[in-house]
Design a protein around this motif. Structure first.
Motif, PDB file in Angstrom:
ATOM      1  N   THR A   1     -23.991  24.761  41.517  1.00 40.91           N
ATOM      2  CA  THR A   1     -22.653  24.300  41.142  1.00 40.91           C
ATOM      3  C   THR A   1     -21.563  25.284  42.082  1.00 40.91           C
ATOM      4  O   THR A   1     -20.680  24.739  42.580  1.00 40.91           O
ATOM      5  CB  THR A   1     -22.271  24.632  39.702  1.00 40.91           C
ATOM      6  N   TYR A   2     -21.629  26.515  41.950  1.00 43.19           N
ATOM      7  CA  TYR A   2     -20.844  27.415  42.400  1.00 43.19           C
ATOM      8  C   TYR A   2     -20.822  27.565  43.971  1.00 43.19           C
ATOM      9  O   TYR A   2     -19.971  27.507  44.788  1.00 43.19           O
ATOM     10  CB  TYR A   2     -20.855  28.757  41.829  1.00 43.19           C
ATOM     11  N   ALA A   3     -22.280  27.718  44.455  1.00 41.64           N
ATOM     12  CA  ALA A   3     -22.507  27.492  46.054  1.00 41.64           C
ATOM     13  C   ALA A   3     -21.763  26.511  46.474  1.00 41.64           C
ATOM     14  O   ALA A   3     -21.436  26.674  47.793  1.00 41.64           O
ATOM     15  CB  ALA A   3     -24.083  28.025  46.228  1.00 41.64           C
ATOM     16  N   SER A   4     -22.083  25.285  46.079  1.00 37.92           N
ATOM     17  CA  SER A   4     -21.533  24.304  46.846  1.00 37.92           C
ATOM     18  C   SER A   4     -19.907  24.009  46.710  1.00 37.92           C
ATOM     19  O   SER A   4     -19.429  23.810  47.834  1.00 37.92           O
ATOM     20  CB  SER A   4     -22.053  22.988  46.156  1.00 37.92           C
ATOM     21  N   ARG A   5     -19.202  24.633  45.557  1.00 32.28           N
ATOM     22  CA  ARG A   5     -17.972  24.503  45.728  1.00 32.28           C
ATOM     23  C   ARG A   5     -17.397  25.583  46.656  1.00 32.28           C
ATOM     24  O   ARG A   5     -16.408  25.184  47.348  1.00 32.28           O
ATOM     25  CB  ARG A   5     -17.377  24.937  44.382  1.00 32.28           C
ATOM     26  N   LEU A   6     -18.012  26.812  46.854  1.00 29.66           N
ATOM     27  CA  LEU A   6     -17.628  27.704  48.138  1.00 29.66           C
ATOM     28  C   LEU A   6     -18.033  27.162  49.475  1.00 29.66           C
ATOM     29  O   LEU A   6     -16.977  27.636  50.150  1.00 29.66           O
ATOM     30  CB  LEU A   6     -18.316  28.984  47.579  1.00 29.66           C
ATOM     31  N   SER A   7     -18.840  26.544  49.342  1.00 29.05           N
ATOM     32  CA  SER A   7     -19.190  26.103  50.744  1.00 29.05           C
ATOM     33  C   SER A   7     -18.176  25.152  51.443  1.00 29.05           C
ATOM     34  O   SER A   7     -17.701  25.245  52.456  1.00 29.05           O
ATOM     35  CB  SER A   7     -20.744  25.458  50.784  1.00 29.05           C
ATOM     36  N   VAL A   8     -17.563  24.439  50.580  1.00 27.54           N
ATOM     37  CA  VAL A   8     -16.345  23.405  50.775  1.00 27.54           C
ATOM     38  C   VAL A   8     -15.296  24.208  51.334  1.00 27.54           C
ATOM     39  O   VAL A   8     -14.587  23.976  52.275  1.00 27.54           O
ATOM     40  CB  VAL A   8     -16.059  22.578  49.758  1.00 27.54           C
ATOM     41  N   LEU A   9     -15.125  25.237  50.379  1.00 23.92           N
ATOM     42  CA  LEU A   9     -13.827  26.147  50.677  1.00 23.92           C
ATOM     43  C   LEU A   9     -13.840  26.969  51.842  1.00 23.92           C
ATOM     44  O   LEU A   9     -12.957  27.013  52.616  1.00 23.92           O
ATOM     45  CB  LEU A   9     -13.779  27.242  49.442  1.00 23.92           C
ATOM     46  N   LEU A  10     -15.071  27.460  52.183  1.00 19.84           N
ATOM     47  CA  LEU A  10     -15.171  28.345  53.504  1.00 19.84           C
ATOM     48  C   LEU A  10     -15.822  27.644  54.740  1.00 19.84           C
ATOM     49  O   LEU A  10     -15.983  28.206  55.840  1.00 19.84           O
ATOM     50  CB  LEU A  10     -16.324  29.528  53.068  1.00 19.84           C
ATOM     51  N   GLY A  11     -16.089  26.376  54.617  1.00 17.46           N
ATOM     52  CA  GLY A  11     -16.540  25.578  55.713  1.00 17.46           C
ATOM     53  C   GLY A  11     -17.892  26.081  56.177  1.00 17.46           C
ATOM     54  O   GLY A  11     -18.005  25.912  57.428  1.00 17.46           O
ATOM     55  N   VAL A  12     -18.968  26.366  55.351  1.00 18.92           N
ATOM     56  CA  VAL A  12     -20.184  26.683  55.782  1.00 18.92           C
ATOM     57  C   VAL A  12     -21.101  25.787  54.959  1.00 18.92           C
ATOM     58  O   VAL A  12     -20.581  25.502  53.866  1.00 18.92           O
ATOM     59  CB  VAL A  12     -20.479  28.225  55.735  1.00 18.92           C
ATOM     60  N   PRO A  13     -22.212  25.406  55.497  1.00 18.99           N
ATOM     61  CA  PRO A  13     -23.204  24.715  54.786  1.00 18.99           C
ATOM     62  C   PRO A  13     -23.683  25.370  53.654  1.00 18.99           C
ATOM     63  O   PRO A  13     -23.895  26.505  53.644  1.00 18.99           O
ATOM     64  CB  PRO A  13     -24.311  24.606  55.986  1.00 18.99           C
ATOM     65  N   HIS A  14     -24.017  24.692  52.539  1.00 20.89           N
ATOM     66  CA  HIS A  14     -24.628  25.317  51.605  1.00 20.89           C
ATOM     67  C   HIS A  14     -26.066  24.815  51.566  1.00 20.89           C
ATOM     68  O   HIS A  14     -26.222  23.877  51.637  1.00 20.89           O
ATOM     69  CB  HIS A  14     -23.966  24.619  50.220  1.00 20.89           C
ATOM     70  N   ILE A  15     -26.794  25.737  51.756  1.00 18.50           N
ATOM     71  CA  ILE A  15     -28.368  25.470  51.771  1.00 18.50           C
ATOM     72  C   ILE A  15     -29.279  26.099  50.805  1.00 18.50           C
ATOM     73  O   ILE A  15     -29.331  27.339  50.730  1.00 18.50           O
ATOM     74  CB  ILE A  15     -29.023  26.110  53.290  1.00 18.50           C
ATOM     75  N   ALA A  16     -29.816  24.949  49.952  1.00 16.34           N
ATOM     76  CA  ALA A  16     -30.433  25.382  48.824  1.00 16.34           C
ATOM     77  C   ALA A  16     -31.979  25.262  49.114  1.00 16.34           C
ATOM     78  O   ALA A  16     -32.477  24.187  49.353  1.00 16.34           O
ATOM     79  CB  ALA A  16     -30.010  24.469  47.423  1.00 16.34           C
ATOM     80  N   THR A  17     -32.760  26.127  48.847  1.00  7.32           N
ATOM     81  CA  THR A  17     -34.165  25.915  49.362  1.00  7.32           C
ATOM     82  C   THR A  17     -34.925  24.699  48.184  1.00  7.32           C
ATOM     83  O   THR A  17     -35.943  24.410  48.542  1.00  7.32           O
ATOM     84  CB  THR A  17     -34.843  27.257  49.688  1.00  7.32           C
ATOM     85  N   GLY A  18     -34.389  25.155  47.081  1.00  7.77           N
ATOM     86  CA  GLY A  18     -35.017  24.077  46.213  1.00  7.77           C
ATOM     87  C   GLY A  18     -34.787  22.772  46.575  1.00  7.77           C
ATOM     88  O   GLY A  18     -35.713  21.745  46.251  1.00  7.77           O
ATOM     89  N   ASP A  19     -33.612  22.271  47.106  1.00 14.03           N
ATOM     90  CA  ASP A  19     -33.466  20.935  47.596  1.00 14.03           C
ATOM     91  C   ASP A  19     -34.421  20.558  48.796  1.00 14.03           C
ATOM     92  O   ASP A  19     -34.976  19.545  48.791  1.00 14.03           O
ATOM     93  CB  ASP A  19     -31.983  20.673  48.138  1.00 14.03           C
ATOM     94  N   LEU A  20     -34.530  21.498  49.687  1.00 10.71           N
ATOM     95  CA  LEU A  20     -35.461  21.622  50.786  1.00 10.71           C
ATOM     96  C   LEU A  20     -36.908  20.981  50.145  1.00 10.71           C
ATOM     97  O   LEU A  20     -37.587  20.130  50.882  1.00 10.71           O
ATOM     98  CB  LEU A  20     -35.565  22.661  51.720  1.00 10.71           C
ATOM     99  N   VAL A  21     -37.418  21.954  49.050  1.00 13.49           N
ATOM    100  CA  VAL A  21     -38.618  21.780  48.657  1.00 13.49           C
ATOM    101  C   VAL A  21     -38.644  20.344  48.009  1.00 13.49           C
ATOM    102  O   VAL A  21     -39.884  19.651  48.144  1.00 13.49           O
ATOM    103  CB  VAL A  21     -38.941  22.949  47.463  1.00 13.49           C
ATOM    104  N   ARG A  22     -37.791  19.984  47.491  1.00  5.14           N
ATOM    105  CA  ARG A  22     -37.708  18.555  46.517  1.00  5.14           C
ATOM    106  C   ARG A  22     -37.779  17.535  47.522  1.00  5.14           C
ATOM    107  O   ARG A  22     -38.436  16.510  47.426  1.00  5.14           O
ATOM    108  CB  ARG A  22     -36.704  18.519  45.932  1.00  5.14           C
TER     109      ARG A  22
END
Ligand code: ADP
Length: 277
Positions: free
Chosen positions: A59-80
């Motif tokens: 939740t917080y990493a994705s919001r900050l990634s928008v603010l900072l203009g960097v990708p949010h990379i979640a290894t749990g998503d990659l696994v799923r």
């Protein structure tokens, strides 16, 4: 352990993570104990979000990634993603995840390397990692290949973590996360009460909600135990490096996000601007 180090150091996976990470680090911030004030024109932070299952890293990493203009990379998503594909590892990953265990360091590094390489080819730079590193071994490998600027360690009491995991719902169409749980926990031992409204889906997602197969009470408890054993030492790893910023989540997103931004020296107005982009 040393043999393992050699294996990872010599593996193509690590070479590829090294290439990807070092190029992402081209204009990196120097490691520093307190959060850097981010220059909006030179944003390519390399941050890590740590925290127990259900704490809200995504939740917080994705919001900050928008603010900072960097990708949010979640290894749990990659696994799923891999688990839901018809790839050769799919069955094996399903079994591991549904037992609440960790996937091997080698598989995770491979998945992460591939993700970083594909991002790099699209011109991505910097990152917020969520769910990686999760073992000291992974932290050491990351440390060998690049500089992490800051590690944000999110915290919530265990009962809240369990309730949040059990309330988590995902839209099977758009992939967004929601939460049907109302959290209302009395603070004990001088800790404040915690209240969080549910995060309900809009009508077009409401009929498409699914639950993660590993968000059952017994698997969540197992994941919490695995976190204590394997991932808490990662907190110490970064604490010793002076990079760990502890953040106790005080409540729901409207209350917590501004406080997190303040702790990170980020401007809330900038956040609002980029949220509207
Ligand atoms: P959570 O943080 O809620 O437990 P994630 O979505 O981050 O869930 O991860 C789901 C599962 O994917 C984990 O339980 C684990 O099996 C696997 N996984 C994700 N990241 C890693 C990692 N860095 N190392 C090993 N396994 C991982």
């Amino acid at each position: 352990m040393a043999a393992m180090t050699r294996l990872f150091r010599s593996s193509s996976a690590v070479f590829s993570i090294r290439r990807s990470l070092s190029s992402a680090a081209a204009t990196e911030f120097k490691p520093q104990p307190s959060p850097p004030r981010v220059d909006p024109k030179a944003r390519n932070v390399q941050w890590v979000f740590l925290g127990c299952p259900g704490v809200g890293k995504g939740t917080y990493a994705s919001r900050l990634s928008v603010l900072l203009g960097v990708p949010h990379i979640a290894t749990g998503d990659l696994v799923r993603e891999e688990l839901n594909s018809s790839g050769p590892m799919s069955k094996q990953l399903e079994e591991i995840v549904n037992q609440g265990k960790l996937v091997s360091d080698e598989i995770i590094i491979n998945l992460l390397s591939k993700r970083l390489e594909s991002g790099e080819s699209k011109g991505e730079s910097g990152f917020i990692l969520d769910g990686f590193p999760r073992t000291v071994r992974q932290a050491e490998i990351l440390n060998d290949v690049t500089d992490i600027d800051l590690v944000v360690n999110l915290k919530l009491p265990e009962q809240v973590l369990i309730d949040k995991c059990l309330g988590r719902r995902i839209c099977s169409q758009c992939g967004k996360n929601f939460n049907v749980a109302t959290i209302d926990v009395k603070g004990e031992n001088g800790n404040p009460d915690i209240y969080m409204d549910p995060l309900l889906p809009p009508p077009h997602c409401a009929s498409k909600l699914i639950t993660r197969s590993d968000d059952t009470e017994s698997i969540v408890k197992q994941r919490l135990a695995v976190y204590t054993e394997k991932s808490q030492p990662v907190e110490d790893f970064y604490r010793r490096q002076g990079k760990l910023l502890e953040f106790v989540i005080p409540g729901g997103i409207p209350e917590s996000l501004p406080k997190l931004l303040e702790a990170l020296n980020l401007d809330e107005n900038e956040e609002k601007q980029s949220a509207t982009v």
